[in-house]
Scaffold this motif. Structure first.
Motif, PDB file in Angstrom:
ATOM      1  N   ALA A 136     -31.471 130.459  36.701  1.00 34.07           N
ATOM      2  CA  ALA A 136     -30.341 130.086  37.545  1.00 34.07           C
ATOM      3  C   ALA A 136     -29.205 131.093  37.432  1.00 34.07           C
ATOM      4  O   ALA A 136     -28.654 131.540  38.454  1.00 34.07           O
ATOM      5  CB  ALA A 136     -29.844 128.690  37.158  1.00 34.07           C
ATOM      6  N   LEU A 137     -28.827 131.444  36.204  1.00 32.09           N
ATOM      7  CA  LEU A 137     -27.681 132.340  36.023  1.00 32.09           C
ATOM      8  C   LEU A 137     -27.974 133.725  36.591  1.00 32.09           C
ATOM      9  O   LEU A 137     -27.100 134.342  37.223  1.00 32.09           O
ATOM     10  CB  LEU A 137     -27.307 132.432  34.545  1.00 32.09           C
ATOM     11  N   SER A 138     -29.172 134.218  36.403  1.00 33.16           N
ATOM     12  CA  SER A 138     -29.509 135.530  36.952  1.00 33.16           C
ATOM     13  C   SER A 138     -29.403 135.524  38.476  1.00 33.16           C
ATOM     14  O   SER A 138     -28.903 136.488  39.083  1.00 33.16           O
ATOM     15  CB  SER A 138     -30.918 135.933  36.524  1.00 33.16           C
ATOM     16  N   ALA A 139     -29.837 134.432  39.092  1.00 39.82           N
ATOM     17  CA  ALA A 139     -29.727 134.331  40.555  1.00 39.82           C
ATOM     18  C   ALA A 139     -28.267 134.291  40.984  1.00 39.82           C
ATOM     19  O   ALA A 139     -27.868 134.958  41.952  1.00 39.82           O
ATOM     20  CB  ALA A 139     -30.458 133.084  41.042  1.00 39.82           C
ATOM     21  N   SER A 140     -27.448 133.518  40.268  1.00 36.94           N
ATOM     22  CA  SER A 140     -26.030 133.437  40.610  1.00 36.94           C
ATOM     23  C   SER A 140     -25.339 134.784  40.454  1.00 36.94           C
ATOM     24  O   SER A 140     -24.529 135.190  41.290  1.00 36.94           O
ATOM     25  CB  SER A 140     -25.339 132.392  39.724  1.00 36.94           C
ATOM     26  N   LEU A 141     -25.673 135.495  39.384  1.00 36.16           N
ATOM     27  CA  LEU A 141     -25.051 136.811  39.166  1.00 36.16           C
ATOM     28  C   LEU A 141     -25.478 137.804  40.241  1.00 36.16           C
ATOM     29  O   LEU A 141     -24.709 138.705  40.598  1.00 36.16           O
ATOM     30  CB  LEU A 141     -25.410 137.348  37.779  1.00 36.16           C
ATOM     31  N   SER A 142     -26.682 137.636  40.761  1.00 34.52           N
ATOM     32  CA  SER A 142     -27.117 138.547  41.822  1.00 34.52           C
ATOM     33  C   SER A 142     -26.213 138.406  43.042  1.00 34.52           C
ATOM     34  O   SER A 142     -25.942 139.387  43.743  1.00 34.52           O
ATOM     35  CB  SER A 142     -28.578 138.283  42.194  1.00 34.52           C
ATOM     36  N   LEU A 143     -25.731 137.188  43.303  1.00 35.40           N
ATOM     37  CA  LEU A 143     -24.803 136.997  44.416  1.00 35.40           C
ATOM     38  C   LEU A 143     -23.487 137.710  44.148  1.00 35.40           C
ATOM     39  O   LEU A 143     -22.975 138.443  45.012  1.00 35.40           O
ATOM     40  CB  LEU A 143     -24.555 135.497  44.637  1.00 35.40           C
ATOM     41  N   ARG A 161     -26.890 128.596  46.638  1.00 37.01           N
ATOM     42  CA  ARG A 161     -28.235 128.200  47.098  1.00 37.01           C
ATOM     43  C   ARG A 161     -29.318 128.947  46.314  1.00 37.01           C
ATOM     44  O   ARG A 161     -30.329 128.354  45.911  1.00 37.01           O
ATOM     45  CB  ARG A 161     -28.373 128.505  48.591  1.00 37.01           C
ATOM     46  N   ARG A 162     -29.113 130.239  46.103  1.00 41.21           N
ATOM     47  CA  ARG A 162     -30.174 131.032  45.469  1.00 41.21           C
ATOM     48  C   ARG A 162     -30.451 130.585  44.035  1.00 41.21           C
ATOM     49  O   ARG A 162     -31.577 130.724  43.545  1.00 41.21           O
ATOM     50  CB  ARG A 162     -29.849 132.527  45.535  1.00 41.21           C
ATOM     51  N   ALA A 163     -29.426 130.058  43.343  1.00 38.25           N
ATOM     52  CA  ALA A 163     -29.646 129.555  41.989  1.00 38.25           C
ATOM     53  C   ALA A 163     -30.477 128.278  42.019  1.00 38.25           C
ATOM     54  O   ALA A 163     -31.405 128.094  41.218  1.00 38.25           O
ATOM     55  CB  ALA A 163     -28.309 129.308  41.297  1.00 38.25           C
ATOM     56  N   ALA A 164     -30.148 127.387  42.958  1.00 42.99           N
ATOM     57  CA  ALA A 164     -30.920 126.153  43.092  1.00 42.99           C
ATOM     58  C   ALA A 164     -32.366 126.454  43.456  1.00 42.99           C
ATOM     59  O   ALA A 164     -33.304 125.818  42.936  1.00 42.99           O
ATOM     60  CB  ALA A 164     -30.277 125.257  44.144  1.00 42.99           C
ATOM     61  N   GLU A 165     -32.575 127.424  44.334  1.00 46.02           N
ATOM     62  CA  GLU A 165     -33.929 127.786  44.731  1.00 46.02           C
ATOM     63  C   GLU A 165     -34.702 128.409  43.576  1.00 46.02           C
ATOM     64  O   GLU A 165     -35.911 128.180  43.422  1.00 46.02           O
ATOM     65  CB  GLU A 165     -33.880 128.732  45.924  1.00 46.02           C
ATOM     66  N   ALA A 166     -34.003 129.194  42.745  1.00 46.61           N
ATOM     67  CA  ALA A 166     -34.663 129.810  41.589  1.00 46.61           C
ATOM     68  C   ALA A 166     -35.117 128.748  40.598  1.00 46.61           C
ATOM     69  O   ALA A 166     -36.228 128.818  40.043  1.00 46.61           O
ATOM     70  CB  ALA A 166     -33.711 130.803  40.916  1.00 46.61           C
ATOM     71  N   VAL A 167     -34.273 127.740  40.376  1.00 41.21           N
ATOM     72  CA  VAL A 167     -34.639 126.660  39.458  1.00 41.21           C
ATOM     73  C   VAL A 167     -35.792 125.843  40.023  1.00 41.21           C
ATOM     74  O   VAL A 167     -36.724 125.462  39.306  1.00 41.21           O
ATOM     75  CB  VAL A 167     -33.414 125.770  39.168  1.00 41.21           C
ATOM     76  N   HIS A 198     -33.386 141.392  32.427  1.00 42.29           N
ATOM     77  CA  HIS A 198     -32.593 141.685  33.623  1.00 42.29           C
ATOM     78  C   HIS A 198     -31.231 140.995  33.555  1.00 42.29           C
ATOM     79  O   HIS A 198     -30.211 141.581  33.946  1.00 42.29           O
ATOM     80  CB  HIS A 198     -33.358 141.230  34.867  1.00 42.29           C
ATOM     81  N   LEU A 199     -31.195 139.780  33.047  1.00 47.58           N
ATOM     82  CA  LEU A 199     -29.934 139.056  32.905  1.00 47.58           C
ATOM     83  C   LEU A 199     -28.985 139.805  31.975  1.00 47.58           C
ATOM     84  O   LEU A 199     -27.784 139.906  32.245  1.00 47.58           O
ATOM     85  CB  LEU A 199     -30.197 137.645  32.389  1.00 47.58           C
ATOM     86  N   ARG A 200     -29.506 140.337  30.881  1.00 43.73           N
ATOM     87  CA  ARG A 200     -28.653 141.133  29.987  1.00 43.73           C
ATOM     88  C   ARG A 200     -28.078 142.340  30.731  1.00 43.73           C
ATOM     89  O   ARG A 200     -26.906 142.695  30.546  1.00 43.73           O
ATOM     90  CB  ARG A 200     -29.460 141.619  28.783  1.00 43.73           C
ATOM     91  N   GLU A 201     -28.900 142.959  31.539  1.00 38.98           N
ATOM     92  CA  GLU A 201     -28.439 144.125  32.291  1.00 38.98           C
ATOM     93  C   GLU A 201     -27.381 143.740  33.317  1.00 38.98           C
ATOM     94  O   GLU A 201     -26.403 144.469  33.543  1.00 38.98           O
ATOM     95  CB  GLU A 201     -29.631 144.803  32.971  1.00 38.98           C
TER      96      GLU A 201
END
Length: 387
Positions: free
Chosen positions: A271-278, A30-36, A60-63
């Protein structure tokens, strides 16, 4: 099965859908869809007014990827379009000599075969090694003084065979062989430590176990070998003085950003950054443990069905997030098609039907998938008997 309700809330999939295809293309949380959605709305109303903030998401995504890979530095991380692009950077970047040898396994997906086959015209030899019952030893035994590079998938896509990368990495270091890991079937499903396995290169797409979109992946390139790769793409984003557009005396970035020639995929980064946060919130150890419970449950349920043979090696050191099975006396192609029609989303791979749940898949959902399979097998056998 220890299922956190917040995990299910992240995946509000259609009622009755049994999604067992994370080894192919995964649903977004859900969080990836919401980020997009938020990013699209921002573009609609403001355009690129806040582009500097988008650049902070990129950093942040690189980190985040550095954390997932346990890379020594975020400077080792390049954001690429996909695994094939990263493998091509390696294949086309090395200064090969005639007679150099590349080793792969006989179970590789085309992404980890075709880039090496393209080197044959340069006089490079490609050897495809049969893994057999002792996969790592088979690869090590195949190494010669001409072996320049070993490229192996961390998990074989067909049957889910998990490789002992630490053993292979140590063997490569002892023999001064470059070690390249296609990590697409591991990263996001199980911990992967690039320092522990001593690899030179590792790559993965975001759209499988990382739960992100297609079109964005990661390329890890160790600092010790970074400048050994000849650059095959050039542009404004890969220079050291990025942003100094009037500068004529450019040079490639010292970091892995040197492999990113042009404008970044800012939408996919959101999207990917949100997914990785999960995944990072849950923790990769927990993800791996929960996924393993689901594979073991499926193994028990599938083994109870008459005529079902599990093709995956389910020993603890070999298990991954993939379980592949065949059904005696049943044509797998129409069976797979009927499973898809019944809402059991899966793949035909490795000589069988491949199921790949993720850490959030519920016990009830897995049992429903097996029940539907059982019904379809019975129908197929009844049809065969009536012919």
């Amino acid at each position: 099965m220890n299922l956190n309700e917040s995990w299910l809330d992240e995946f509000p999939q259609d009622t009755g859908l049994c999604y067992l295809n994370h080894a192919a293309v995964a649903p977004w949380p859900r969080r990836a869809a919401e980020a997009v959605s938020a990013f699209a709305h921002e573009n609609l109303q403001q355009g690129a007014r806040d582009y500097p903030r988008w650049s902070r998401t990129e950093r942040h995504l690189r980190e985040q990827l550095q954390t997932l890979l346990n890379s020594p530095s975020s400077n080792d991380i390049a954001l690429v379009k996909n695994t094939s692009e990263a493998l091509s950077f390696v294949a086309q970047g090395i200064a090969w000599d005639v007679g150099d040898e590349v080793l792969i396994s006989d179970q590789e997906f085309p992404s980890n075969r075709i880039p090496w086959e393209a080197l044959l015209e340069l006089g490079v030899t490609l050897r495809s090694v049969s893994l057999g019952s002792q996969p790592e030893q088979a690869l090590i035994n195949a190494m010669t003084e001409r072996t320049r590079l070993l490229s192996i998938s961390s998990v074989q896509y067909g049957t889910g065979l998990r490789m002992n990368l630490q053993l292979l990495g140590a063997a490569c270091r002892e023999r001064n062989i470059l070690f390249c890991v296609d990590a697409i079937q591991t990263l996001g499903a199980q911990p992967l430590d690039v320092q522990h396995i001593q690899c030179d290169f590792a790559m993965a797409d975001g759209h499988k176990w990382l739960l992100g979109p297609e079109g964005l992946g990661v390329f890890y390139c160790h600092a010790r070998v970074r400048e050994q790769l000849k650059l095959t793409q050039h542009g404004w984003h890969m220079v050291e003085a990025m942003g100094d557009y009037d500068r004529s005396d450019w040079r490639p970035a010292a970091s892995a950003r040197r492999f990113e020639p042009g404008s970044p995929n800012t939408l996919a980064q959101q999207a990917l950054s949100a997914s990785l946060s999960l995944l990072l919130d849950v923790g990769l150890e927990t993800v791996a443990s929960e996924l393993d419970k689901r594979i073991c449950l499926l193994a028990t349920l599938l083994s109870a069905l008459p005529g079902v043979t599990i093709l995956s090696d389910l020993s603890p050191e070999r298990r991954s997030g993939i379980i592949t099975f065949s059904v005696s006396g049943v044509d797998l192609k129409p069976l797979h098609r009927k499973l898809m029609d019944a809402g059991v989303i899966c793949a035909l791979r490795g000589g069988g039907i491949r199921w790949s749940p993720h850490f959030y898949s519920s016990e009830g959902n897995l049992k429903l998938a097996v029940s539907r399979l059982d019904t379809l097998i019975a129908e197929a056998r009844d049809n065969n008997a009536s012919r």
